[in-house]
Design a protein around this motif. Sequence first.
Motif, PDB file in Angstrom:
ATOM      1  N   LEU A  45      35.357  85.205 -71.440  1.00 18.44           N
ATOM      2  CA  LEU A  45      35.991  86.316 -72.146  1.00 18.44           C
ATOM      3  C   LEU A  45      36.225  85.881 -73.587  1.00 18.44           C
ATOM      4  N   GLY A  46      35.968  86.764 -74.521  1.00 21.81           N
ATOM      5  CA  GLY A  46      36.168  86.417 -75.922  1.00 21.81           C
ATOM      6  C   GLY A  46      36.370  87.650 -76.786  1.00 21.81           C
ATOM      7  N   PHE A  47      36.429  87.418 -78.083  1.00 23.87           N
ATOM      8  CA  PHE A  47      36.649  88.498 -79.047  1.00 23.87           C
ATOM      9  C   PHE A  47      35.646  88.363 -80.181  1.00 23.87           C
ATOM     10  N   PHE A  59      43.864  85.292 -77.568  1.00 27.76           N
ATOM     11  CA  PHE A  59      44.016  84.285 -76.507  1.00 27.76           C
ATOM     12  C   PHE A  59      45.487  84.036 -76.175  1.00 27.76           C
ATOM     13  N   THR A  60      46.366  84.141 -77.183  1.00 21.02           N
ATOM     14  CA  THR A  60      47.808  84.004 -76.935  1.00 21.02           C
ATOM     15  C   THR A  60      48.300  85.117 -76.012  1.00 21.02           C
ATOM     16  N   LEU A  61      47.835  86.337 -76.264  1.00 21.42           N
ATOM     17  CA  LEU A  61      48.249  87.466 -75.421  1.00 21.42           C
ATOM     18  C   LEU A  61      47.704  87.326 -74.000  1.00 21.42           C
ATOM     19  N   LEU A  62      46.495  86.816 -73.863  1.00 20.60           N
ATOM     20  CA  LEU A  62      45.931  86.592 -72.526  1.00 20.60           C
ATOM     21  C   LEU A  62      46.797  85.618 -71.732  1.00 20.60           C
ATOM     22  N   ASN A  67      48.814  84.897 -67.812  1.00 22.34           N
ATOM     23  CA  ASN A  67      48.777  83.458 -67.536  1.00 22.34           C
ATOM     24  C   ASN A  67      47.337  82.946 -67.389  1.00 22.34           C
ATOM     25  N   ILE A  68      46.450  83.453 -68.243  1.00 17.19           N
ATOM     26  CA  ILE A  68      45.049  83.054 -68.219  1.00 17.19           C
ATOM     27  C   ILE A  68      44.866  81.758 -68.991  1.00 17.19           C
ATOM     28  N   ASP A  69      44.240  80.772 -68.403  1.00 16.71           N
ATOM     29  CA  ASP A  69      43.913  79.516 -69.081  1.00 16.71           C
ATOM     30  C   ASP A  69      42.651  79.755 -69.912  1.00 16.71           C
ATOM     31  N   THR A  70      42.821  79.813 -71.228  1.00 10.92           N
ATOM     32  CA  THR A  70      41.692  80.156 -72.099  1.00 10.92           C
ATOM     33  C   THR A  70      40.769  78.967 -72.376  1.00 10.92           C
ATOM     34  N   ASP A  71      41.089  77.819 -71.829  1.00 10.30           N
ATOM     35  CA  ASP A  71      40.254  76.632 -72.068  1.00 10.30           C
ATOM     36  C   ASP A  71      39.171  76.453 -71.006  1.00 10.30           C
ATOM     37  N   LYS A  72      39.168  77.319 -70.027  1.00 11.57           N
ATOM     38  CA  LYS A  72      38.145  77.190 -68.992  1.00 11.57           C
ATOM     39  C   LYS A  72      37.656  78.561 -68.559  1.00 11.57           C
TER      40      LYS A  72
END
Length: 287
Positions: A45-47, A59-62, A67-72
């Motif tokens: 997922l990205g922008f 990513f902060t809002l995710l 509670n989404i880990d945006t590093d994986k």
Amino acid sequence: MSFSGEVKKELAKRISPARHCQIAELAALMSFCGEYGQNQAGFTLGFQTENEAVLRKGFTLLKKTYNIDTDKALSRQEMQMLLTKIGGPGEQVDPLLIKSFCCKRAFLRGAFLAVGSMSDPAKGYHLEFDCTEGEKARLLRDLIKSFEIEARIILRKKYHVVYIKEGSGIVDLLNVCEAPVSLMNLENMRILKEMRNSVNRRVNCETANIAKTVTAAARQVEDIEYLRTHYGFRNLPEPLREMAEIRLEYPDAPLKELGEYFHPPLGKSGVNHRLRRLSELAEKARH
């Protein structure tokens, strides 16, 4: 940094305390510039944005909302949950997410971060959202109008552009999106611009008045000199003779000043009346 960039920088730092507003803003980011994908590790997922502050905000809002880990990579379950909750790119936003005014504010903030831009206020007032779909443009326009701000839509190439051109409308929208610093900077620019315009108008008006005064005085002197040569001051009534002599002695003086050289002083209307009489006599003498 451009003024538009400064606005986005400020909005990117603004995190609503209420989770439902965070979700509304995230929904706007995903709707207007989000992208989903899949690789060997799972779902991604990205922008689609070149603005790092906007990227970090997404990513902060995710992380805060789901509670989404945006590093994986995301699991299928996480991906399905996001699609259900906030929708995917290209999908219309669930009206329930933007039902309250606070969530509408958050959604507009997210939309501006994603596809908004603003011209330099020093040059002109223009704020716009570039939407790839007409339905999304109409949604934004209606949301903006719900805050009693006039917004219009034009078609520009492949984009449906929602725009505001009035300075007051842009100020109101910055207030809605909660960008107080940018709002004050814009207001300061508007005040300075209006002051400069006011000064310019005054200068132009005074310049025009001076030009008219100089032209009128030159014509009066010309008429009086003609009378002196072809009619003779001795043939003039005493009040007109005195007026003619004073005007020749002070060729550039305004009417009020000319009146002060009489004893007793003469008002502007009296001076103007005598000068007009002299011009009429000169006109008759020419014919």
